[in-house]
Design an enzyme around this catalytic site. Structure first.
Site, PDB file in Angstrom:
ATOM      1  N   TYR A  91      14.995  31.522   5.288  1.00 46.71           N
ATOM      2  CA  TYR A  91      13.779  32.228   5.729  1.00 46.71           C
ATOM      3  C   TYR A  91      13.846  32.487   7.228  1.00 46.71           C
ATOM      4  O   TYR A  91      14.251  31.614   8.008  1.00 46.71           O
ATOM      5  CB  TYR A  91      12.537  31.376   5.462  1.00 46.71           C
ATOM      6  N   LYS A 112       0.850  -1.203   0.000  1.00 48.33           N
ATOM      7  CA  LYS A 112       0.000   0.000   0.000  1.00 48.33           C
ATOM      8  C   LYS A 112       0.882   1.248   0.000  1.00 48.33           C
ATOM      9  O   LYS A 112       2.092   1.160   0.276  1.00 48.33           O
ATOM     10  CB  LYS A 112      -0.912  -0.023   1.236  1.00 48.33           C
TER      11      LYS A 112
HETATM   12  C1  LIG Z   1      -0.402  -1.885   6.841  1.00 46.11           C
HETATM   13  C2  LIG Z   1      -0.988  -3.162   7.317  1.00 46.11           C
HETATM   14  C3  LIG Z   1      -0.187  -4.307   7.452  1.00 46.11           C
HETATM   15  C4  LIG Z   1       1.316  -4.271   7.300  1.00 46.11           C
HETATM   16  O1  LIG Z   1       1.872  -3.739   8.471  1.00 46.11           O
HETATM   17  P1  LIG Z   1       3.463  -3.703   8.694  1.00 46.11           P
HETATM   18  O2  LIG Z   1       3.601  -3.260  10.097  1.00 46.11           O
HETATM   19  O3  LIG Z   1       3.992  -2.691   7.737  1.00 46.11           O
HETATM   20  O4  LIG Z   1       3.968  -5.057   8.415  1.00 46.11           O
HETATM   21  C5  LIG Z   1      -0.801  -5.502   7.784  1.00 46.11           C
HETATM   22  N1  LIG Z   1      -2.135  -5.559   7.993  1.00 46.11           N
HETATM   23  C6  LIG Z   1      -2.939  -4.467   7.907  1.00 46.11           C
HETATM   24  C7  LIG Z   1      -4.392  -4.608   8.165  1.00 46.11           C
HETATM   25  C8  LIG Z   1      -2.387  -3.227   7.569  1.00 46.11           C
HETATM   26  O5  LIG Z   1      -3.178  -2.167   7.495  1.00 46.11           O
END
Ligand SMILES: *Cc1c(COP(=O)(O)O)cnc(C)c1O
Length: 366
Positions: free
Chosen positions: A261, A40
């Site tokens: 700045y 993701k």
């Molecule tokens: C993002 C996510 C993961 C992965 O988590 P990590 O800590 O990056 O391994 C697994 N399950 C769900 C539901 C997530 O939202």
């Protein structure tokens, strides 16, 4: 927006490091575990298509957070299973059916809004909320009702999962509560879907005994420690991402000269100041003032405010324009990690890599 390819600021992603990290975790899991790589948010900033292409032979599938991320993978020709972890708007369900994408069913209200005809053949995993408090069914009764309803309408209920809120912490109390809640709900189901999963990276690493039959690996794939500084990794992984640039301007300033700045920095003596083309629009946040970069392997402090597109650093000596700057990664004896950025910013390494903007081009090597 297109990436700025003619600027020397660039991200390099070592795809073999990501493959290696996956292998490392998998070699510590029970055999036959189904592995889904979590890609993701553009594979945590690393570039989703390149990462998915590199990993596809090693995994059963990919997890993303929304339907658009899933479709991007399909459009790139990824044929593996794709599970959307978040709640997909009912109106987008035909897209999932068409592209053979697995969705998450997390509430009765969502199911009730579906046209009965949309359910036929729809592939689903059921989300159970065992204490995270975001999405999911909270009781076995509600879960049983939902599954019965879905099956009656010819949906394909292929998996059931939960998500731990504190698997990355030394204090295991909430983790154990959530685990026993999940086990209890699973044991009370009238119909058990074939895939059962609860393990993100932290759970897979520090609670390998609680893998049901599938894992969802994110942060660790990229060579990052999901617990930050709290827990040590039991095995070695390699950071996959480096961020580099070049000096585009170098000058000697007299004592008393101001920089940036708000004139927050004044040279206390004659100083060499270098300018680097990266700024908060790239994810080098304004709070990174007083952090450091490596110039030709030497640590140099960021002085003056971080601008949208440029930062200024104090150099130990004059350097020629186009000298190499490392913002994340290694140069000679020096190294800077995403975790060090996170420490400076008071955040987690996840946020650091996700915030590296699309303006920075990504290059890949194996
Ligand atoms: C993002 C996510 C993961 C992965 O988590 P990590 O800590 O990056 O391994 C697994 N399950 C769900 C539901 C997530 O939202």
């Amino acid at each position: 927006m297109k990436a700025s390819y003619h600027r020397p600021t660039r991200i390099e992603v070592d795809l073999s490091a990501i493959s290696y990290n996956l292998e490392q975790v998998v070699s510590h899991l029970p055999k036959e575990t189904e592995v889904f790589a979590v890609v993701k948010a553009n594979a945590y900033g690393h570039g989703v298509v390149a990462v998915a292409q590199a990993l596809q032979a090693q995994v059963a599938g990919f997890c993303v957070s929304n339907i658009d991320e899933a479709l991007e993978l399909r459009q790139a020709g990824i044929g593996k299973e794709i599970l959307v972890l978040g709640v997909v708007p009912v109106a987008a369900i035909p897209l999932a059916l068409e592209a053979n994408i697995i969705l998450t069913a997390a509430s009765q209200e969502w199911i009730d809004r579906l046209e009965i005809s949309a359910l036929k053949g729809l592939r689903l995993h059921i989300k159970v909320d065992t204490g995270m408090g975001r999405i999911g069914f909270r009781t076995s009764q509600a879960t049983n009702l939902a599954i019965a309803n879905l099956l009656a309408n010819e949906a394909r209920v292929e998996g059931i999962f939960t998500h731990f809120a504190s698997a990355d912490q030394a204090d295991k109390s909430q983790f154990l509560e959530q685990l026993s809640c999940f086990k209890r709900i699973i044991s009370e189901l009238d119909y058990l879907p074939s895939l059962v999963h609860a393990s993100n990276s932290a759970t897979s690493i520090w609670h390998a005994d609680t893998v049901f039959n599938m894992v969802r690996l994110g942060d660790i794939l990229y060579g990052l420690n999901p617990s930050g500084r709290d827990l040590e990794l039991p095995y070695n992984v390699k950071a996959a991402l480096s961020l580099t640039s070049e000096l585009v301007h170098v000058k000697e300033l007299e004592a008393g000269s101001r920089v940036g700045y708000g004139a927050t920095y004044t040279c206390s003596q004659s100083e060499y100041i270098g300018t680097i083309p990266i700024g908060y629009a790239d994810g080098f946040l304004r709070k990174m003032q007083d952090f450091h970069v490596l110039v030709d392997g030497e640590l140099c402090p960021v002085v003056g405010r971080v601008s949208m597109d440029q930062i200024t650093v104090r150099l130990p000596k004059s350097y020629p324009i186009a000298s190499k700057v490392t913002l994340i990664g290694q140069d000679g004896q020096g190294a800077i990690s995403a975790q060090e950025w996170a420490d400076h910013l008071g955040t987690i390494n996840y946020e650091v890599v996700c915030l590296l903007s699309d303006r920075i081009p990504r290059f890949y090597f194996k």
